[in-house]
Design a protein around this motif. Structure first.
Motif, mmCIF file in Angstrom:
data_model
loop_
_atom_site.group_PDB
_atom_site.id
_atom_site.type_symbol
_atom_site.label_atom_id
_atom_site.label_comp_id
_atom_site.label_asym_id
_atom_site.label_seq_id
_atom_site.Cartn_x
_atom_site.Cartn_y
_atom_site.Cartn_z
ATOM 1 N N HIS A 160 -72.362 -13.754 37.837
ATOM 2 C CA HIS A 160 -72.608 -13.008 36.673
ATOM 3 C C HIS A 160 -73.901 -12.115 37.805
ATOM 4 O O HIS A 160 -74.588 -12.868 38.608
ATOM 5 C CB HIS A 160 -72.984 -12.472 35.803
ATOM 6 N N HIS A 212 -59.369 -14.006 35.909
ATOM 7 C CA HIS A 212 -60.224 -14.412 34.192
ATOM 8 C C HIS A 212 -60.384 -15.730 34.113
ATOM 9 O O HIS A 212 -60.297 -15.815 35.363
ATOM 10 C CB HIS A 212 -59.342 -14.024 33.722
ATOM 11 N N PHE A 213 -62.080 -15.400 33.850
ATOM 12 C CA PHE A 213 -62.495 -16.228 34.004
ATOM 13 C C PHE A 213 -63.057 -17.327 32.633
ATOM 14 O O PHE A 213 -63.014 -16.517 31.597
ATOM 15 C CB PHE A 213 -64.090 -16.202 34.507
ATOM 16 N N ARG A 245 -66.778 -12.334 40.886
ATOM 17 C CA ARG A 245 -66.251 -11.617 39.716
ATOM 18 C C ARG A 245 -66.318 -10.236 40.131
ATOM 19 O O ARG A 245 -66.558 -9.200 40.602
ATOM 20 C CB ARG A 245 -67.176 -11.511 38.451
ATOM 21 N N GLU A 246 -65.168 -9.274 38.922
ATOM 22 C CA GLU A 246 -65.767 -7.585 39.544
ATOM 23 C C GLU A 246 -66.136 -6.988 39.222
ATOM 24 O O GLU A 246 -66.817 -6.060 40.563
ATOM 25 C CB GLU A 246 -64.924 -7.480 37.911
ATOM 26 N N SER A 292 -68.241 -19.114 39.417
ATOM 27 C CA SER A 292 -68.922 -18.515 39.405
ATOM 28 C C SER A 292 -69.989 -17.871 38.996
ATOM 29 O O SER A 292 -70.918 -17.886 38.037
ATOM 30 C CB SER A 292 -67.889 -17.558 38.936
#
Lengths: 205, 462
Positions: free
Chosen positions: B438, B457-458, B364-365, B436
Motif C-alpha cells: 500500500h 485486483h488483489f 496498486r492503483e 504488493s
C-alpha cells in the motif's frame, strides 16, 4: 472336467465370501468420527458407500460418469473400475454455488474394516468451482466416494481404483510393442493417434 | 643462403615484436575487453556477443515455462528461470519451433486437445501476445508458416516419444482463442526432439515440484486463455512480509555522497557530474543527460538527443532497453520481467515489473497514481539510445524467514472475484502470485493478482 468344476466352485465360494465381507466392512476405531461426519453430511449409510451396492451399468460415457448431481467434473474418470499408476489425483469441477461436495478414499484392511485414506468436504462458493487433490493409497485397491448435496438432492458415485507401483509402469514401457505397421502410422490423425496412445497403456489418463 | 638466413631472422623478429606488443597491451589493460587497439584483433568473442545481443532482444522468451508431467501425475509444474533444466528446455523448444513451424506441417485448428493430455510436453507462455509478423520475424521463420494465426501467446510443444513418428505443436491464437495444430515428422528434428524428451524426463525425475493446475486441461470457465495456477504445496515456501526501504535516504533527505556513486553510472564522464540539491529532489546535469532522484525513491533519467526519424526494429529497441537495465541492475540488483510495450512514431516504451524470488512486485492503483507509472520500470528507446528511463527504487531491507507454505487455493479466489464482479460472466486475463504494497507502506506481502475488466485486483493469499 471334475477338476474344473471344483475349481469354479471354490472360486465362487471365495467370491461370495469376499462380497459378503465387503458388505459389512466397518470403519476402524480411529476413523469412526470422521467417517460418521462424512456420512451424516450426506445422509448416507455405510452400505450406501460400498462399491458393490453402487455398480453402474456398463457403457456409461465418461461424461455421464463425471456428472454427480449438479457437479460436473472436468477431469473425471472414464470407467468405474480401473487401475492407475498415479499417487494422487486432482479433482476439478463446477457445480452450483452453495452445494456441498465430499470426497473420500478408503481401503478395506485384512480385518475387513474400512480405513480412511483421505477425505475432504467443501461448500461451493460463488464461482461454483471445486478443486481438491486426493491421495491414493499406494499399490492396492481402494474406493473413491464422491458425494454431492444440492438443494435437497444427494447424489453419490463410488469408484474402485487399484494403484500400481511406478516400477511396473517402467517395466511395461520398456517392452516394445508394435501395434500398427509403419505405413499406417504415417496417416495417423489426431484422434486415432490419441486412441493409439490409450491402447498403448490401457489405464486412466 | 644469406638471403634465406635474413628472411628467417626477419620472420623471427616480426613474431617477437608482435608478441611483445600483445603482451604489453595485456599487462597495460588487464583484459582484452578493455577498449584497446588490439581488442578487435584478438577478441574471439565477437560472434558470441552478437549471439548474446540477438538473445537479449528476442521476444520469444517465456514468461512462464510449464512442463506437463504426463502420467501418472497429470498436472503441470513450472520450471523457473535459473533452475537446472530451464535453459535447455527453452532452447530445445525454440529450436523445435524454428524448424517445425512450416506451412507444409500445418493441419488446421482443433477443438479436441485430448492428444495433449496423453503425454509430456512444454507449455510456453510469452510475455505478451505477439502479432504474426513479429512472431515469425523473431523466430526467423517465413511469414506463410503462421499465415492463419493472428497473434500468439501460448505455445504447446509435445515431442515424439520412443517409436512415435510425429511431434506436435499447438499455437493458441490470442485473438480467436483457437488452437492451431502442426504435426511435424520427427525425422526432421531428431536431435532437438530427443533432447527435449530427455530434458522432460529429467524434470519429471527431479525431486519435489509444485503442481500447477491448467485452466485449459480442466476446462475451467472464467479464463480467456491457458493459465497455469499454483496448487497448495508443502514444498513451496515464501517470505512474508518483506520489508523494504528507499535507498540513498538518511533521515528523510537524499544522501548525496551515497547517491553520487550510483548516479555516475548514467554519465559518459562522471568526473564533471555535479549534484544540485533541490527541495525533496537531487538533480544531476551534464551536456545531454539529466538525472533526478526524489525522496519517494523515483529515479528519472533523460538523455537529450537529436531523434532519429527512422523507426527502430522492436528487436533492436528491446536489446538496447535490456542492456540498459542490465547495467543498472549491476549497481542495484533486481529481478525484472518485461510486461508490455508501446510503439509510437520512432519511440518504443518498454514496461517492466521488478521482483524477487520470481514473484513480481505489482503496483496498486494508488501507487501508480503517486508515481505516474504503470510499472516499476519504464524505458523509452529511440534509435539505438535510451532517451528516458524511470524506475521506482526500493531495496529489500529485511524479511520474515521463508516459513510460510503456499496454501493458495485458486478456487477460493475465484469465489471472491465472482462476488466482487457481481456476475458469473467474468473473463480473467491473468492470474498469478505477486507481492504488493500500500502507498507509503514499507512492507509487502504476497497476493493473488487477478486481471479482469482491464485492471489488476488483489486478494490475500491466506
Amino acid at each position: 472336467m471334475l477338476k474344473q468344476f471344483i475349481k469354479s466352485c471354490i472360486l465362487f465360494t471365495v467370491l461370495m465370501a469376499l462380497s459378503s465381507f465387503a458388505a459389512y466392512a466397518e470403519p476402524i476405531e480411529a476413523d469412526k468420527a470422521v467417517f460418521g461426519t462424512f456420512l451424516n453430511t450426506f445422509n448416507l449409510t455405510e452400505q450406501n458407500i460400498e462399491y458393490a451396492n453402487n455398480k453402474l451399468e456398463a457403457g456409461m460415457t465418461s461424461q455421464e460418469l463425471s456428472t454427480v448431481g449438479t457437479l460436473k467434473i472436468s477431469n473425471g474418470f472414464s470407467r468405474q473400475v480401473f487401475s492407475t499408476f498415479a499417487s494422487d489425483k486432482s479433482i476439478v469441477g463446477q457445480g452450483q454455488s452453495g452445494s456441498v461436495v465430499g470426497l473420500m478414499v478408503y481401503t478395506v484392511n485384512s480385518n475387513q474394516q474400512k480405513v480412511i485414506h483421505s477425505h475432504a468436504i467443501k461448500t461451493l462458493g460463488a464461482s461454483g468451482m471445486f478443486s481438491e487433490t486426493i491421495n491414493y493409497a499406494p499399490s492396492r485397491t481402494q474406493y473413491l466416494v464422491i458425494a454431492v448435496k444440492d438443494n435437497q438432492n444427494i447424489t453419490r458415485r463410488i469408484f474402485e481404483i487399484t494403484t500400481k507401483a511406478m516400477e511396473t509402469k517402467l517395466k511395461l514401457e520398456n517392452i516394445e510393442i508394435r501395434f500398427v505397421s509403419e505405413e499406417k502410422q504415417v496417416n495417423t490423425s489426431v484422434e486415432s493417434m490419441y486412441d493409439w496412445l490409450r491402447l498403448k497403456s490401457n489405464i486412466e489418463f | 643462403m644469406k638471403a634465406a638466413v635474413s628472411t628467417i631472422k626477419i620472420v623471427i623478429l616480426i613474431t617477437l615484436i608482435v608478441t611483445s606488443v600483445y603482451q604489453t597491451s595485456r599487462l597495460w589493460f588487464d583484459d582484452q575487453s578493455d577498449p584497446n587497439l588490439f581488442y578487435r584483433v584478438f577478441s574471439s568473442s565477437a560472434l558470441e556477443n552478437l549471439e548474446a545481443m540477438r538473445d537479449a532482444g528476442n521476444l520469444i522468451t517465456p514468461k512462464q515455462l510449464g512442463v506437463y508431467l504426463g502420467q501418472p501425475n497429470l498436472e503441470y509444474t513450472v520450471v523457473k528461470k535459473g533452475v537446472t533444466h530451464y535453459e535447455s528446455l527453452r532452447n530445445e523448444s525454440i529450436k523445435i519451433l524454428t524448424m517445425g513451424l512450416n506451412k507444409d506441417y500445418y493441419i488446421g485448428t482443433v477443438d479436441n486437445l485430448e492428444l495433449l493430455w496423453g503425454n509430456q510436453h512444454t507449455s510456453i507462455h510469452l510475455d505478451f501476445p505477439l502479432e504474426q509478423d513479429i512472431f515469425a520475424r523473431n523466430l526467423g521463420i517465413p511469414l506463410n508458416a503462421v499465415n492463419s494465426i493472428k497473434s500468439v501467446e501460448t505455445i504447446l510443444i509435445m515431442p515424439a516419444f520412443r517409436n512415435e513418428i510425429w511431434l506436435n505443436i499447438f499455437l493458441e491464437d490470442q485473438v480467436t482463442g483457437l488452437y492451431h495444430h502442426y504435426q511435424v515428422p520427427r525425422s526432421e528434428i531428431v536431435i532437438s526432439n530427443d533432447s527435449l524428451v530427455y530434458q522432460l524426463s529429467n524434470v519429471i525425475a527431479s525431486g519435489s515440484k509444485t503442481s500447477f493446475i491448467s485452466t485449459l486441461k480442466n476446462n475451467i470457465p472464467y479464463y480467456s486463455k491457458h493459465l497455469l495456477l499454483p496448487l497448495p504445496s508443502e514444498n513451496n515456501r515464501y517470505h512474508d512480509p518483506v520489508f523494504m526501504r528507499i535507498p540513498f535516504l538518511s533521515n528523510g533527505v537524499v544522501n548525496i555522497p551515497e547517491l553520487d556513486g550510483y548516479v555516475s553510472l548514467y554519465f559518459d564522464n562522471p568526473d564533471i557530474m555535479k549534484a544540485i540539491p533541490l527541495e525533496n529532489e537531487v538533480r544531476y546535469v551534464d551536456g545531454n543527460v539529466v538525472v533526478r532522484y526524489n525522496i519517494d525513491g523515483l529515479l528519472e533519467y533523460n538523455r537529450i538527443v537529436k531523434e532519429n526519424t527512422a523507426s527502430t526494429s522492436l528487436t533492436l529497441a528491446l536489446t538496447v532497453a535490456n542492456q540498459f537495465i542490465e547495467q543498472d541492475s549491476q549497481r542495484m540488483p533486481t529481478e525484472y520481467f518485461l510486461k508490455t510495450y508501446i510503439q509510437e512514431a520512432q519511440r518504443t516504451v518498454f514496461y517492466y515489473d521488478v521482483g524477487f524470488n520470481d514473484y513480481s512486485f505489482v503496483l496498486r492503483e494508488e501507487v501508480k497514481q503517486k508515481y505516474g507509472m504503470s510499472h516499476a520500470i519504464e524505458v523509452t528507446v529511440s534509435g539505438d539510445k535510451v532517451i528516458k528511463y524511470r524506475r521506482i527504487l526500493r531495496q529489500i531491507d529485511d524479511m520474515n524467514p521463508q516459513n510460510k507454505t503456499l496454501q493458495a487455493k485458486y478456487e477460493d479466489v475465484l469465489d471472491k472475484v465472482i462476488v466482487e464482479a457481481g456476475t458469473l460472466d467474468v473473463e480473467i486475463d491473468e492470474m498469478y502470485l505477486g507481492y504488493s504494497w500500500h502507498m507509503d507502506k514499507m512492507e509487502m506481502s504476497l497476493h493473488w493478482v487477478v486481471h479482469y475488466d482491464g485492471i489488476p485486483h488483489f486478494y490475500p493469499v491466506d
